[in-house]
Structures are given as structure tokens and as C-alpha cells.
Design a protein around this motif. Structure first.
Motif, PDB file in Angstrom:
ATOM      1  N   ASN A  24       0.829  -1.202   0.000  1.00 56.34           N
ATOM      2  CA  ASN A  24       0.000   0.000   0.000  1.00 56.34           C
ATOM      3  C   ASN A  24       0.867   1.256   0.000  1.00 56.34           C
ATOM      4  O   ASN A  24       2.104   1.195  -0.012  1.00 56.34           O
ATOM      5  CB  ASN A  24      -1.007  -0.016   1.157  1.00 56.34           C
ATOM      6  CG  ASN A  24      -0.358   0.018   2.520  1.00 56.34           C
ATOM      7  OD1 ASN A  24       0.740   0.553   2.706  1.00 56.34           O
ATOM      8  ND2 ASN A  24      -1.025  -0.558   3.514  1.00 56.34           N
ATOM      9  N   TYR A  76      -0.718   5.750  -6.299  1.00 58.77           N
ATOM     10  CA  TYR A  76      -1.714   5.674  -5.237  1.00 58.77           C
ATOM     11  C   TYR A  76      -2.423   7.016  -5.114  1.00 58.77           C
ATOM     12  O   TYR A  76      -1.896   8.061  -5.509  1.00 58.77           O
ATOM     13  CB  TYR A  76      -1.053   5.332  -3.893  1.00 58.77           C
ATOM     14  CG  TYR A  76      -0.379   3.987  -3.850  1.00 58.77           C
ATOM     15  CD1 TYR A  76      -1.033   2.861  -3.385  1.00 58.77           C
ATOM     16  CD2 TYR A  76       0.950   3.845  -4.277  1.00 58.77           C
ATOM     17  CE1 TYR A  76      -0.406   1.619  -3.338  1.00 58.77           C
ATOM     18  CE2 TYR A  76       1.584   2.614  -4.240  1.00 58.77           C
ATOM     19  CZ  TYR A  76       0.899   1.507  -3.767  1.00 58.77           C
ATOM     20  OH  TYR A  76       1.526   0.282  -3.732  1.00 58.77           O
ATOM     21  N   HIS A  82      -6.638   3.345  -1.511  1.00 57.83           N
ATOM     22  CA  HIS A  82      -6.430   2.473  -2.658  1.00 57.83           C
ATOM     23  C   HIS A  82      -5.310   2.965  -3.576  1.00 57.83           C
ATOM     24  O   HIS A  82      -4.879   4.119  -3.475  1.00 57.83           O
ATOM     25  CB  HIS A  82      -7.717   2.367  -3.488  1.00 57.83           C
ATOM     26  CG  HIS A  82      -8.826   1.664  -2.784  1.00 57.83           C
ATOM     27  ND1 HIS A  82      -9.810   2.342  -2.093  1.00 57.83           N
ATOM     28  CD2 HIS A  82      -9.109   0.336  -2.656  1.00 57.83           C
ATOM     29  CE1 HIS A  82     -10.668   1.459  -1.576  1.00 57.83           C
ATOM     30  NE2 HIS A  82     -10.261   0.250  -1.907  1.00 57.83           N
ATOM     31  N   TRP A  83      -4.906   2.075  -4.469  1.00 58.82           N
ATOM     32  CA  TRP A  83      -3.994   2.506  -5.516  1.00 58.82           C
ATOM     33  C   TRP A  83      -4.794   3.052  -6.696  1.00 58.82           C
ATOM     34  O   TRP A  83      -5.999   2.877  -6.791  1.00 58.82           O
ATOM     35  CB  TRP A  83      -3.052   1.391  -5.949  1.00 58.82           C
ATOM     36  CG  TRP A  83      -3.662   0.138  -6.523  1.00 58.82           C
ATOM     37  CD1 TRP A  83      -4.989  -0.120  -6.777  1.00 58.82           C
ATOM     38  CD2 TRP A  83      -2.951  -1.048  -6.892  1.00 58.82           C
ATOM     39  NE1 TRP A  83      -5.138  -1.384  -7.286  1.00 58.82           N
ATOM     40  CE2 TRP A  83      -3.912  -1.980  -7.372  1.00 58.82           C
ATOM     41  CE3 TRP A  83      -1.608  -1.412  -6.881  1.00 58.82           C
ATOM     42  CZ2 TRP A  83      -3.566  -3.248  -7.818  1.00 58.82           C
ATOM     43  CZ3 TRP A  83      -1.261  -2.674  -7.323  1.00 58.82           C
ATOM     44  CH2 TRP A  83      -2.223  -3.573  -7.777  1.00 58.82           C
ATOM     45  N   ALA A  88      -2.253  -0.119 -10.609  1.00 56.82           N
ATOM     46  CA  ALA A  88      -2.832  -1.400 -11.004  1.00 56.82           C
ATOM     47  C   ALA A  88      -2.289  -1.855 -12.360  1.00 56.82           C
ATOM     48  O   ALA A  88      -2.079  -3.054 -12.583  1.00 56.82           O
ATOM     49  CB  ALA A  88      -4.354  -1.281 -11.052  1.00 56.82           C
ATOM     50  N   TYR A 172     -13.983   5.919  -5.871  1.00 54.80           N
ATOM     51  CA  TYR A 172     -13.220   4.731  -6.237  1.00 54.80           C
ATOM     52  C   TYR A 172     -14.130   3.617  -6.750  1.00 54.80           C
ATOM     53  O   TYR A 172     -13.697   2.759  -7.535  1.00 54.80           O
ATOM     54  CB  TYR A 172     -12.391   4.226  -5.052  1.00 54.80           C
ATOM     55  CG  TYR A 172     -11.517   3.043  -5.393  1.00 54.80           C
ATOM     56  CD1 TYR A 172     -10.286   3.212  -6.022  1.00 54.80           C
ATOM     57  CD2 TYR A 172     -11.946   1.742  -5.125  1.00 54.80           C
ATOM     58  CE1 TYR A 172      -9.496   2.116  -6.372  1.00 54.80           C
ATOM     59  CE2 TYR A 172     -11.160   0.646  -5.467  1.00 54.80           C
ATOM     60  CZ  TYR A 172      -9.941   0.837  -6.083  1.00 54.80           C
ATOM     61  OH  TYR A 172      -9.169  -0.249  -6.429  1.00 54.80           O
ATOM     62  N   LYS A 200     -10.479 -11.381  -5.534  1.00 61.65           N
ATOM     63  CA  LYS A 200      -9.866 -10.121  -5.115  1.00 61.65           C
ATOM     64  C   LYS A 200     -10.603  -9.430  -3.971  1.00 61.65           C
ATOM     65  O   LYS A 200     -11.751  -9.717  -3.652  1.00 61.65           O
ATOM     66  CB  LYS A 200      -9.818  -9.189  -6.326  1.00 61.65           C
ATOM     67  CG  LYS A 200     -11.192  -8.897  -6.967  1.00 61.65           C
ATOM     68  CD  LYS A 200     -11.947  -7.790  -6.254  1.00 61.65           C
ATOM     69  CE  LYS A 200     -13.331  -7.539  -6.720  1.00 61.65           C
ATOM     70  NZ  LYS A 200     -14.005  -6.462  -5.967  1.00 61.65           N
ATOM     71  N   TYR A 203      -8.907  -3.638  -4.044  1.00 60.57           N
ATOM     72  CA  TYR A 203      -7.782  -3.212  -4.870  1.00 60.57           C
ATOM     73  C   TYR A 203      -7.878  -3.792  -6.283  1.00 60.57           C
ATOM     74  O   TYR A 203      -7.404  -3.193  -7.252  1.00 60.57           O
ATOM     75  CB  TYR A 203      -6.457  -3.656  -4.233  1.00 60.57           C
ATOM     76  CG  TYR A 203      -5.734  -2.609  -3.420  1.00 60.57           C
ATOM     77  CD1 TYR A 203      -6.356  -1.986  -2.344  1.00 60.57           C
ATOM     78  CD2 TYR A 203      -4.420  -2.262  -3.710  1.00 60.57           C
ATOM     79  CE1 TYR A 203      -5.683  -1.044  -1.586  1.00 60.57           C
ATOM     80  CE2 TYR A 203      -3.737  -1.319  -2.963  1.00 60.57           C
ATOM     81  CZ  TYR A 203      -4.364  -0.710  -1.901  1.00 60.57           C
ATOM     82  OH  TYR A 203      -3.692   0.235  -1.154  1.00 60.57           O
ATOM     83  N   ASN A 247      -4.564  -6.863  -1.128  1.00 59.12           N
ATOM     84  CA  ASN A 247      -3.632  -5.836  -0.687  1.00 59.12           C
ATOM     85  C   ASN A 247      -2.985  -6.330   0.600  1.00 59.12           C
ATOM     86  O   ASN A 247      -3.467  -7.257   1.249  1.00 59.12           O
ATOM     87  CB  ASN A 247      -4.331  -4.489  -0.521  1.00 59.12           C
ATOM     88  CG  ASN A 247      -5.209  -4.424   0.712  1.00 59.12           C
ATOM     89  OD1 ASN A 247      -4.724  -4.318   1.842  1.00 59.12           O
ATOM     90  ND2 ASN A 247      -6.527  -4.498   0.528  1.00 59.12           N
TER      91      ASN A 247
END
Length: 265
Positions: A24, A76, A82-83, A88, A172, A200, A203, A247
Motif C-alpha cells: 500500500n 496511489y 487504494h492505488w 494497477a 473509487y 480479489k 484493490y 492488498n
């Protein structure tokens, strides 16, 4: 966590199984002085220990190096945990290298942006400095023909207008329309012969559009809400590859591992 994922690999032994743990923002964004004052441990060491402990035919996908290489870029969000889509994307390229599939270039996607995003960190702190410096969300849609559909039960699917939502108020959650139990992306002219299940946490939402460029189908399964047995679903859908993705906080939280275990009940 490694023991759990190893057991998943054993239950999916007739498929290619991978594991990816994403660092992260604090790993790359906090000055060393503050890291020492807060007692932050190394996420590089943590993820390396996970990968070293994997068995059951599970292949590690170590994205730390590629993220570290690009850490001066906007990988990020500053106001959220989050990224970004860019972070990603770099992780996606490393997965493709490991899985032996071709990675698409960013220029092959249609990019749109949403300005003025303030995320979870601002919501819980109310810090004025975060409000005054909002983030921009960049979203990428594949430039090829595909269909995307959403399912609450892994059986009935409802077609979506795109992989990502156009509603900027979702923040997001614009990525993949938020945390749904299952989203299926089918490429209309796929030719790889491979179908991926991405298992998942949140993320993973930002990575799904990129993965669609490298597999004939991508089945995005949120382990926190997917109600079916994962092995049975993969058999039914003809899935050839399974990527378990967490993550680093999720991978180190026992309740999250218990929730993942329920996929094989």
C-alpha cells in the motif's frame, strides 16, 4: 495467509494458480523518519515471506519491484487508501509476464478522468489539507469489443454499459461498478484460449479492465460476497487461470482469510 492460498492451489490443481499481494501507499509514500517513529515494518519483507511459504503449485507474482521502480509516479491516491489505475496497470504487466500472456499498452485503452475526488482518508479524518488537494481518478476502458455483466449469485448475469461506471459521485467505486460478488468480462474476438478468475478485494477493481486485454474471459470474484463454491464455478465456466489477489493489509488480517476460506465450503 500463505497456508490458506496453498490449500486453494491444491483444490484447483488442474488450473494455473497465482498469488499477488500488493503493497500500500505507506510503503512508498512515508519518509523513513516517520516510518521509524510509527514502527512500520517492511512490506517488502512481509510479501517476500508470503511468496516463500507458498506451495500447492501456486506461482507468486511479486509486484513490489515494478511498483518501487515507478514509485515517483501517481501509483496511489493521496486522499484514499487504494492505488490508482496506474499502479494497477504496472501490477498487471508483472502478472502478464509471470503468466506468459501479452500485456497491452496503456495507449490501447480509452482514458477518461474524474476530477475532485476525495476518498476514505479524507472521510475519516476531515483533514483540511486533503480537502484542498483532491485526487483525479483516471479510468481505462478497453479499445476492443467486449461485454461486461454483473452477477449477485454467480448464476444470473445482467449486462453493464461498460467495465467502469460513469457516475463520478461513486469515487473509487467507479472502478468495476464497486464491490460486486461477480463481474464477467467476455472478449468478443478473444484468441488466447485462456480464461482468468481474479479473486480479489477492492484493490482488484482497478486492475480488471487491463486483465481483459490479455484473456478471452475475466471473471472477477469478490471473495467477501461471492456465494458459490469457487472450484465448482471455475469448472462450470471453463476457467484456466486463477489469480488470488490481496492488498497487504487484507493478506495480514485473519478475518479476511477466513472469508476467503468460505469460497471452498
Amino acid at each position: 495467509y500463505a497456508a490458506a492460498v496453498t490449500s486453494y492451489g491444491e483444490r484447483l490443481a488442474d488450473r494455473r494458480v497465482y498469488d499477488m499481494v500488493a503493497p500500500n501507499h505507506s510503503e512508498f509514500g512515508l519518509p523513513e523518519r516517520i516510518r521509524e517513529e510509527m514502527g512500520c515494518t517492511s512490506q517488502r519483507e512481509n510479501t517476500a515471506q508470503v511468496y516463500e511459504a507458498l506451495g500447492g503449485g501456486v506461482t507468486a507474482v511479486d509486484v513490489y519491484g515494478v511498483l518501487d521502480l515507478h514509485k515517483d509516479e501517481a501509483l496511489y491516491f493521496n486522499t484514499d487508501t487504494h492505488w490508482s489505475a496506474l499502479g494497477a496497470y504496472y501490477a498487471y504487466t508483472e502478472f502478464c509476464r509471470t503468466a506468459g500472456v501479452e500485456a497491452a499498452g496503456l495507449e490501447e485503452f480509452r482514458k477518461t478522468s474524474a476530477e475532485g475526488f476525495t476518498g476514505y482518508l479524507y472521510a475519516v479524518t476531515g483533514e483540511e489539507c486533503l480537502r484542498q488537494h483532491p485526487d483525479r481518478i483516471d479510468l481505462y476502458e478497453p479499445g476492443f469489443s467486449y461485454t461486461a455483466s454483473l452477477s449477485a449469485d454467480g448464476v444470473e448475469f445482467q449486462e453493464l454499459s461498460g467495465i467502469n461506471s460513469p457516475d463520478e459521485s461513486m469515487g473509487y467505486s467507479m472502478f468495476l461498478w464497486g464491490d460486486s460478488p461477480c463481474v464477467r468480462i467476455v472478449i468478443e474476438e478473444g484468441g488466447t484460449g485462456r480464461k482468468l478468475a481474479l479473486v480479489k478485494d477492492s484493490y482488484g477493481n482497478a486492475m480488471a479492465p487491463f486483465l481483459a486485454a490479455s484473456f478471452d474471459e475475466v471473471h472477477v470474484v469478490d471473495f467477501r460476497s461471492f456465494p458459490r463454491d469457487l472450484a465448482a464455478y471455475c469448472e462450470e465456466q471453463g476457467v484456466t487461470d486463477v489469480l488470488f489477489f490481496n492488498n497487504v493489509m487484507s493478506a495480514n488480517t485473519y478475518s479476511q482469510i477466513e472469508t476467503m476460506n468460505a469460497l471452498f465450503s
